[in-house]
Every structure is written in C-alpha cells, then in structure tokens.
Motif scaffolding. Structure first.
Motif, PDB file in Angstrom:
ATOM      1  N   ILE A   1       0.851  -1.207   0.000  1.00  0.00           N
ATOM      2  CA  ILE A   1       0.000   0.000   0.000  1.00  0.00           C
ATOM      3  C   ILE A   1       0.883   1.252   0.000  1.00  0.00           C
ATOM      4  O   ILE A   1       0.648   2.199  -0.742  1.00  0.00           O
ATOM      5  CB  ILE A   1      -0.944   0.006   1.229  1.00  0.00           C
ATOM      6  CG1 ILE A   1      -1.878  -1.193   1.172  1.00  0.00           C
ATOM      7  CG2 ILE A   1      -1.741   1.304   1.314  1.00  0.00           C
ATOM      8  CD1 ILE A   1      -2.698  -1.416   2.441  1.00  0.00           C
ATOM      9  N   LEU A   2       1.915   1.224   0.846  1.00  0.00           N
ATOM     10  CA  LEU A   2       2.780   2.401   0.935  1.00  0.00           C
ATOM     11  C   LEU A   2       3.465   2.675  -0.402  1.00  0.00           C
ATOM     12  O   LEU A   2       3.574   3.819  -0.839  1.00  0.00           O
ATOM     13  CB  LEU A   2       3.822   2.202   2.036  1.00  0.00           C
ATOM     14  CG  LEU A   2       3.265   2.206   3.469  1.00  0.00           C
ATOM     15  CD1 LEU A   2       4.310   1.690   4.464  1.00  0.00           C
ATOM     16  CD2 LEU A   2       2.797   3.610   3.876  1.00  0.00           C
ATOM     17  N   GLU A   3       3.899   1.605  -1.050  1.00  0.00           N
ATOM     18  CA  GLU A   3       4.599   1.785  -2.335  1.00  0.00           C
ATOM     19  C   GLU A   3       3.653   2.250  -3.433  1.00  0.00           C
ATOM     20  O   GLU A   3       4.001   3.086  -4.247  1.00  0.00           O
ATOM     21  CB  GLU A   3       5.196   0.445  -2.780  1.00  0.00           C
ATOM     22  CG  GLU A   3       6.651   0.291  -2.403  1.00  0.00           C
ATOM     23  CD  GLU A   3       7.136  -1.098  -2.731  1.00  0.00           C
ATOM     24  OE1 GLU A   3       6.714  -1.673  -3.748  1.00  0.00           O
ATOM     25  OE2 GLU A   3       7.922  -1.635  -1.921  1.00  0.00           O
ATOM     26  N   HIS A   4       2.447   1.670  -3.476  1.00  0.00           N
ATOM     27  CA  HIS A   4       1.578   1.907  -4.621  1.00  0.00           C
ATOM     28  C   HIS A   4       0.580   3.037  -4.450  1.00  0.00           C
ATOM     29  O   HIS A   4       0.011   3.481  -5.437  1.00  0.00           O
ATOM     30  CB  HIS A   4       0.835   0.611  -4.991  1.00  0.00           C
ATOM     31  CG  HIS A   4       1.756  -0.417  -5.558  1.00  0.00           C
ATOM     32  ND1 HIS A   4       2.513  -1.241  -4.766  1.00  0.00           N
ATOM     33  CD2 HIS A   4       2.072  -0.718  -6.839  1.00  0.00           C
ATOM     34  CE1 HIS A   4       3.244  -2.021  -5.533  1.00  0.00           C
ATOM     35  NE2 HIS A   4       2.997  -1.730  -6.793  1.00  0.00           N
ATOM     36  N   SER A   5       0.333   3.484  -3.229  1.00  0.00           N
ATOM     37  CA  SER A   5      -0.718   4.504  -3.075  1.00  0.00           C
ATOM     38  C   SER A   5      -0.187   5.872  -2.698  1.00  0.00           C
ATOM     39  O   SER A   5      -0.929   6.855  -2.786  1.00  0.00           O
ATOM     40  CB  SER A   5      -1.713   4.108  -1.977  1.00  0.00           C
ATOM     41  OG  SER A   5      -1.936   2.768  -1.969  1.00  0.00           O
TER      42      SER A   5
ATOM     43  N   SER B   1      -6.973   1.472  -3.997  1.00  0.00           N
ATOM     44  CA  SER B   1      -7.130   0.006  -3.911  1.00  0.00           C
ATOM     45  C   SER B   1      -6.099  -0.557  -2.958  1.00  0.00           C
ATOM     46  O   SER B   1      -4.922  -0.180  -3.009  1.00  0.00           O
ATOM     47  CB  SER B   1      -6.891  -0.641  -5.265  1.00  0.00           C
ATOM     48  OG  SER B   1      -7.862  -0.239  -6.161  1.00  0.00           O
ATOM     49  N   ILE B   2      -6.553  -1.454  -2.131  1.00  0.00           N
ATOM     50  CA  ILE B   2      -5.622  -2.111  -1.207  1.00  0.00           C
ATOM     51  C   ILE B   2      -5.782  -3.626  -1.349  1.00  0.00           C
ATOM     52  O   ILE B   2      -6.837  -4.089  -1.791  1.00  0.00           O
ATOM     53  CB  ILE B   2      -5.859  -1.678   0.265  1.00  0.00           C
ATOM     54  CG1 ILE B   2      -7.285  -2.018   0.709  1.00  0.00           C
ATOM     55  CG2 ILE B   2      -5.590  -0.199   0.462  1.00  0.00           C
ATOM     56  CD1 ILE B   2      -7.505  -1.889   2.191  1.00  0.00           C
ATOM     57  N   PRO B   3      -4.763  -4.396  -0.963  1.00  0.00           N
ATOM     58  CA  PRO B   3      -4.890  -5.843  -1.080  1.00  0.00           C
ATOM     59  C   PRO B   3      -5.997  -6.371  -0.169  1.00  0.00           C
ATOM     60  O   PRO B   3      -6.288  -5.781   0.872  1.00  0.00           O
ATOM     61  CB  PRO B   3      -3.522  -6.359  -0.614  1.00  0.00           C
ATOM     62  CG  PRO B   3      -2.612  -5.199  -0.626  1.00  0.00           C
ATOM     63  CD  PRO B   3      -3.441  -3.986  -0.444  1.00  0.00           C
ATOM     64  N   SER B   4      -6.593  -7.476  -0.563  1.00  0.00           N
ATOM     65  CA  SER B   4      -7.639  -8.086   0.269  1.00  0.00           C
ATOM     66  C   SER B   4      -6.997  -8.800   1.453  1.00  0.00           C
ATOM     67  O   SER B   4      -5.845  -9.212   1.393  1.00  0.00           O
ATOM     68  CB  SER B   4      -8.408  -9.146  -0.513  1.00  0.00           C
ATOM     69  OG  SER B   4      -8.848  -8.605  -1.700  1.00  0.00           O
ATOM     70  N   THR B   5      -7.778  -8.940   2.484  1.00  0.00           N
ATOM     71  CA  THR B   5      -7.343  -9.754   3.628  1.00  0.00           C
ATOM     72  C   THR B   5      -8.599 -10.279   4.322  1.00  0.00           C
ATOM     73  O   THR B   5      -9.720  -9.975   3.902  1.00  0.00           O
ATOM     74  CB  THR B   5      -6.444  -8.949   4.598  1.00  0.00           C
ATOM     75  OG1 THR B   5      -5.972  -9.826   5.618  1.00  0.00           O
ATOM     76  CG2 THR B   5      -7.183  -7.783   5.250  1.00  0.00           C
ATOM     77  N   ILE B   6      -8.401 -11.059   5.374  1.00  0.00           N
ATOM     78  CA  ILE B   6      -9.548 -11.512   6.158  1.00  0.00           C
ATOM     79  C   ILE B   6     -10.182 -10.269   6.791  1.00  0.00           C
ATOM     80  O   ILE B   6      -9.469  -9.378   7.267  1.00  0.00           O
ATOM     81  CB  ILE B   6      -9.074 -12.495   7.259  1.00  0.00           C
ATOM     82  CG1 ILE B   6      -8.387 -13.711   6.632  1.00  0.00           C
ATOM     83  CG2 ILE B   6     -10.225 -12.917   8.157  1.00  0.00           C
ATOM     84  CD1 ILE B   6      -7.763 -14.664   7.631  1.00  0.00           C
TER      85      ILE B   6
ATOM     86  N   ILE C   1     -11.761   3.669   0.007  1.00  0.00           N
ATOM     87  CA  ILE C   1     -10.641   2.762   0.289  1.00  0.00           C
ATOM     88  C   ILE C   1     -11.250   1.379   0.079  1.00  0.00           C
ATOM     89  O   ILE C   1     -12.162   0.981   0.821  1.00  0.00           O
ATOM     90  CB  ILE C   1     -10.159   2.889   1.751  1.00  0.00           C
ATOM     91  CG1 ILE C   1      -9.949   4.362   2.161  1.00  0.00           C
ATOM     92  CG2 ILE C   1      -8.913   2.043   1.999  1.00  0.00           C
ATOM     93  CD1 ILE C   1      -8.943   5.133   1.384  1.00  0.00           C
ATOM     94  N   MET C   2     -10.808   0.693  -0.949  1.00  0.00           N
ATOM     95  CA  MET C   2     -11.510  -0.545  -1.322  1.00  0.00           C
ATOM     96  C   MET C   2     -10.525  -1.658  -1.667  1.00  0.00           C
ATOM     97  O   MET C   2      -9.362  -1.415  -1.964  1.00  0.00           O
ATOM     98  CB  MET C   2     -12.414  -0.279  -2.517  1.00  0.00           C
ATOM     99  CG  MET C   2     -11.713   0.517  -3.635  1.00  0.00           C
ATOM    100  SD  MET C   2     -12.577   0.463  -5.178  1.00  0.00           S
ATOM    101  CE  MET C   2     -11.552  -0.698  -6.058  1.00  0.00           C
ATOM    102  N   ASN C   3     -11.041  -2.873  -1.641  1.00  0.00           N
ATOM    103  CA  ASN C   3     -10.212  -4.004  -2.054  1.00  0.00           C
ATOM    104  C   ASN C   3      -9.995  -3.955  -3.565  1.00  0.00           C
ATOM    105  O   ASN C   3     -10.827  -3.418  -4.294  1.00  0.00           O
ATOM    106  CB  ASN C   3     -10.892  -5.320  -1.675  1.00  0.00           C
ATOM    107  CG  ASN C   3     -10.833  -5.539  -0.172  1.00  0.00           C
ATOM    108  OD1 ASN C   3      -9.970  -4.997   0.512  1.00  0.00           O
ATOM    109  ND2 ASN C   3     -11.767  -6.306   0.343  1.00  0.00           N
TER     110      ASN C   3
END
Ligand code: M6R
Length: 613
Positions: free
Chosen positions: A451-455, A568-573, A551-553
């Motif tokens: 997230i830090l790198e891409h957003s 966009s952020i990676p999905s998680t539980i 802020i979405m998957n």
C-alpha cells in the motif's frame, strides 16, 4: 505532557538541556526554559519552541555544568514568558520545573501571599518553589531535602519535579507523584528526564522513580528514598531504545517516518509470538493469566484517543473470534461513573505512552475494585506497564509524532493475537482456522508495504485536491467503523479540518443532512461481509452529490464505479482489514496537513502524552 530534563556532569549543561528539550518537545511546545547553576542561579525561558530558546542562549550563553530544563504544555496560566518554567522562588535561589497539576495551589498561594511572598506567574508550579523556600528559610536547622519533603506533604495533586538550590550547588533534587521521571546513570555524569528520549544518546542505564519517591542526584551518585525519608534500593534497568529510533532518518516529519515504518513495526510486534505452521500463539506477558481470561464473563477495555479506536477494533475481535463479550470505555469516563467492575472481571487498558493519566486512573480504579488488570503498551518501563497485573508490549519502537500511527496498527495486532489465542483456548477456533488466520497475519507487513509503495503518490495528488475542504466525513462498517473514527481524528488533529467518523449506516440518521457537492466522504469499503450494505450507503451519499473517496479491495468494480477517487488495497480476512485500511487514511491526513502548512509533528494545543486528567 511537558518534558523535563536535567544534567550534572562535565559537559555544558545548556547544550545537553537544549538537545534534550528538542527530543522532548513532542510532550509540549508552548514554551521552554532552562536554569543552570554557576555560582548563582541563571535562568533563561520564554514562550514558543525550543528553537527560540536556543537562539536566545546563543546570544546570551549560560555556562555551567548543572542544570534543569522544561518544555511546557500549558495547564495553569496562558503560555507566555512569565508562565514558562523553570520557576524561581522569590530570592531567585531555588528553581523548579514541574510536570503535573497542583490541585490545592490557590490555597497554598493565598497562604504564602499572606506570609508576604510575591508571585510573578499564574502557574501552580511557582507555588512549589515559593513553598519550599518558605519552609527552608523559616525553619531552624533544616536541610533542603527535608524542606522539599515537608512541602510535598502539603501539596495535593500530581508532579514530576526537578529542583535546584544555589545553596546546594552540586545536586539536583527530583520527586515523583503521578508524572513519570527517571534518572540516567552515565560515566561521571547523571541525567534526569521525564522519559528516556533525551538521555538515550549518553547512557542506557536508567532508574525509574515510582510514585511517592524522590532522589538526590550528584555527578557520581544518586540516593533514592520515599518522601517519608525511607531509603530505597532501586533496580537499574537497561534501555532497549536506540538513538536511530528517535531521529527522523531523512524523513521530513516523524509522522511520515512512523507511517512508513509500519511494515517493520507490525512485524516486530508479531516476532517470536506466532507459529503459523502449528497454528499457535505465545504471548509470554499474559501466559499466566490466560486461564483467568478464558473464564472471564466479559472484558472491559479502557483507553483514550487512537488507543480507544483500537479498543473498538478489539471489541469486534474478541466477540467474533473468542465469543467473549466486551465493553469499550473512554478511560476518562470510566473512573467517575462508579463502574460495575470487580472480581472475575478483566479490565484491559491500551496506551501507547503508558502514561496517559485518564487511562492510569481507570486502571487503578479497576484494581481497587478487585478486577484483573491487563495492559497493551508501547513504552517499556512506563507507569501503566508497571502497574498492570500482566500485559503485552507492542514493540512498535518510539512514536514521536503527536499523531499516533504505528502504535494503532501494533495495538490492533496485539488485540488480534490475544483474541485468536483466547478463541483457541476456549475451543472456538480449531487448529485449521488458527493456521489460516496466522498465515494471513504474517502477510500483513508485506501488504502494508504494498500500500505504501503503490498509493503514496495517488494519495499525495488527492490530498492536493482536498487541501482546503472545510469538512470531511468518514464512513465505515464493522471492523472499519473504528477506522473511520481514526481517519477523522488524524485529519482534525494535524490539519485542523473538521472531520467526523460514523458507522456508514448511521449516516442516514442525521449526518446525511451535511452532504452536498462540497463534502468529501471517505468510505472504507474493504470488509467483504458488509460490502453490499456499504454500496447502498455510497449510493445514498452520491444521490446527494457528496464526493466519494473510497478505500476498497482490489477487486471491487462496483465501489470503484461509484467513487470519484479510489485507493485500492490488497484483500485480507475481514477482521485484519483495519491494519490495511488505516494506512491510506494516515497518508491522506498527513499530506493535507503538509499542504496546509501545519506543523504535523507538533499540532497546536496537543501533546504526545496527556499526563493530566
Ligand atoms: O499514549 P496513549 O495511547 O494513552 O494516548 C492516548 C491519546 O492521547 C492519543 O492516542 C491521542 O489521541 C493521539 N494524539 C492520537 O493521534
């Protein structure tokens, strides 16, 4: 909340004090001052930052090898030159720096005025200097140390104190009640401070003072005793903090450094505690009380500010993963409402600093009533960490920026580990589920890194567009409702933009009236099980022309379609989602505050650790 530093040795006291005050400035920055002894008491102080004081001292150098300094967060008396610490007694021979609040200072001051004393400031602290001098000068055959002790007996309130007397020019007197103080043992030099940050570059040997204790510190010795004069032998602790950890390391602000540290701080928090192959967790600090936790009818969590938001995440976690009912309390309210807590209950307090007065008071109240008190703290050696029955450290490293960032994610990681461990012990989570959770938990640091790198760049651009928005609304559901509160808090505390966090569905019960084409609405739409409902809430905002930032998957085309901007952020539980969704919100508030020219690390009126109630 206010910083104290003191030095006695062979270095220039002013230099050590100024350097120390800069490191302590996150605790308060309304004014700063030093008193240095050189035959007589020399004092320089004034409104504003430590850098102002530094400039003054460059022009009018104060030489000497023994001194005390203070950086202030005003409680009594406006922040101006006269109210700055150190405060001198009427004769100018005694200098005092003080953290805390003297509750009976008006009565004491009135009595001292009746005895002919003249006061310069509106502070409670000046009363301490005057009272000590009054006792010292009017009692026959009294030592200065005894005069301090007699004065402290008359004082009601809290204090961390460092005191100089020009008649005892080889020593610093310190005393503590309710406000942290420690002393650093160097090689033929001694330091005193309200936390370790100003002394870590000189020594890693420290002694923590406890409430009701005082010490007399000379260049090569220290004597600790109670304020009733009983001598004490104190343990010497080794500081784990490194100097690098309290420097900016090339970042323009501590806050940005701390945001970017999160892949590491989250990993450090888990280190040595998880075995994803076996599906087990070991939290050494609470191992002995796990049976108690398993049997607990409920857990009450008390905290303040950002730590309160992580407590709310904790409520969802404990109830979902361990089926243990949880109540979350503002620590400041808990103590004053005759709380129904006692034997068989567990109070969990959460505090980054471990010094927050309201949280400490909640802890003491619950302990008094027989509850088991557990803590989640970041600062090792802090008062809360020492007064709890058991606890877990977050190991996030020093957090210097006043806006809490990495402490939040580390607290949530500890809460996840505690809830999983409890769920497993209660037989609610089987080994297969535990392995699944732990495997995913261990992926979180790299997802934060992603997230830090891409957003970062996209958020900077977006911040540019919303820099002058007068209001913001943050909406979240389930695990991300506390993140909505946290996003709003981050924005308001560092950029001074009015922001509100709400559970998304609650919006239609009032806040929806605020929405128009000027209102940015940040929706945290990254929890799978509430996605459909969230989409309806977004539609409601859109229908009123609100500007949606989501802020979405990665894979959420519907939310993307409805949003003016999306991150966009990676999905998680779902239950780990706050660890990822909070990152873009931290960055958004940071860049907006920078664009507005705000002092990000030292926002107005705030202090890092609030040690007054
Ligand atoms: O040190 P603590 O976690 O006990 O501090 C609690 C609050 O004072 C703190 O979280 C405060 O709200 C921060 N400024 C938030 O960024």
């Amino acid at each position: 909340m206010c910083g104290i530093v003191g030095y006695i040795g062979e270095r220039s006291a002013s230099d050590v004090l100024i350097k120390g005050l800069k490191r302590l400035e996150y605790r308060g920055y309304d004014s700063a001052g030093v008193a240095v002894m050189n035959g007589k008491m020399l004092c320089s102080k004034g409104k504003g930052k430590v850098s102002n004081l530094e400039k003054t001292l460059k022009k009018n150098k104060i030489e000497g090898f023994l001194g005390i300094g203070h950086t202030r967060w005003a409680t009594h008396g406006e922040p101006n030159d006269v109210n700055s610490h150190p405060h001198l007694s009427e004769s100018g021979k005694i200098a005092v720096v003080h953290n805390g609040i003297i509750e009976n200072y008006t009565t004491l001051k009135k009595n001292l005025i009746e005895r002919g004393r003249t006061f310069q400031s509106q502070t409670d602290t000046e009363v301490i200097a005057q009272l000590i001098e009054e006792i010292y000068t009017t009692s026959a055959d009294i030592t200065f140390d005894r005069a301090i002790r007699l004065a402290l007996k008359q004082i009601v309130g809290t204090y961390g104190l460092a005191i100089l007397n020009s008649e005892t020019p080889d020593r610093i007197f310190i005393a503590r009640k309710g406000s942290p103080l420690l002393l650093g043992i160097g090689d033929n030099e001694m330091f005193v401070a309200s936390d370790a940050s100003p002394i870590v570059e000189y020594t890693n040997k420290v002694v923590y003072l406890d409430d009701g204790e005082m010490a007399i510190v000379t260049q090569d010795s220290y004597r600790v005793k109670t304020i009733d004069d009983f001598p004490l032998t104190k343990e010497v602790h080794e500081l784990a903090m490194s100097l690098d950890a309290i420097e900016k390391a090339g970042y323009p602000h501590f806050m940005l450094k701390e945001i970017f540290e999160q892949p590491r701080s989250v990993a450090d928090c888990m280190r040595g505690r998880l075995n994803h192959e076996e599906g087990t967790i070991l939290l050494g600090g609470i191992e002995d009380v796990m049976d108690h936790l398993v049997k607990a009818r409920r857990i009450v969590i008390a905290a303040c500010g950002t730590s309160w938001h992580s407590a709310l995440v904790g409520e969802y976690l404990f109830e979902q993963l361990a089926k243990t009912p949880v109540e979350v309390e503002y620590a400041s309210e808990f103590r004053y409402r005759d709380p129904l807590i006692g034997e068989g209950d567990v109070l969990l307090v959460i505090s980054q600093s471990g010094e927050t007065a309201d949280t400490l008071a909640a802890l003491r109240e619950a302990k008094k009533r027989g509850a088991l008190v557990l803590g989640i703290c970041n600062v090792v050696g802090s008062t809360i960490s020492r007064e709890t029955d058991a606890g877990v450290f977050t190991h996030a490293g020093p957090e210097i920026g006043v806006a809490s960032t990495k402490a939040f994610t580390a607290q949530v990681v500890v809460l996840i580990m505690m809830a999983l461990e409890l769920g497993e012990r209660k037989g609610i989570l089987g080994q297969k589920e535990m392995k699944r959770y732990l495997t995913e938990l261990m992926r979180i640091p790299s997802k934060i890194e992603y997230i830090l790198e891409h957003s970062d760049e996209a958020i900077q651009k977006m911040a540019g567009l919303f820099t002058y928005a007068p209001n913001f609304l943050y909406l979240g559901r389930s695990f991300n409702f506390p993140v909505a509160l946290e996003g709003a808090l981050k924005l308001k505390e560092i950029s001074y933009i009015h922001a509100e966090g709400y559970p998304a569905a609650e919006m239609k019960h009032g806040p929806i009236a605020l929405i128009d084409e000027m209102m940015p609405v940040v929706v945290i739409a990254a929890t799978d099980h509430t996605n459909d409902k969230m989409i309806s809430n977004i539609q409601e905002v859109k229908a009123r022309k609100g500007r949606i930032i989501s802020i979405m998957n990665d894979d959420n085309p519907e939310v993307k379609e409805l949003s003016e901007f999306h991150i966009s952020i990676p999905s998680t539980i779902d239950c780990f989602s706050p660890l990822l969704t909070v990152i873009p919100l931290q960055l958004l508030s940071y860049y907006i505050a920078v664009n507005r020219g705000c002092n990000v690390d030292q926002p107005r009126n705030l202090a890092k650790s609030v040690t007054v109630e």
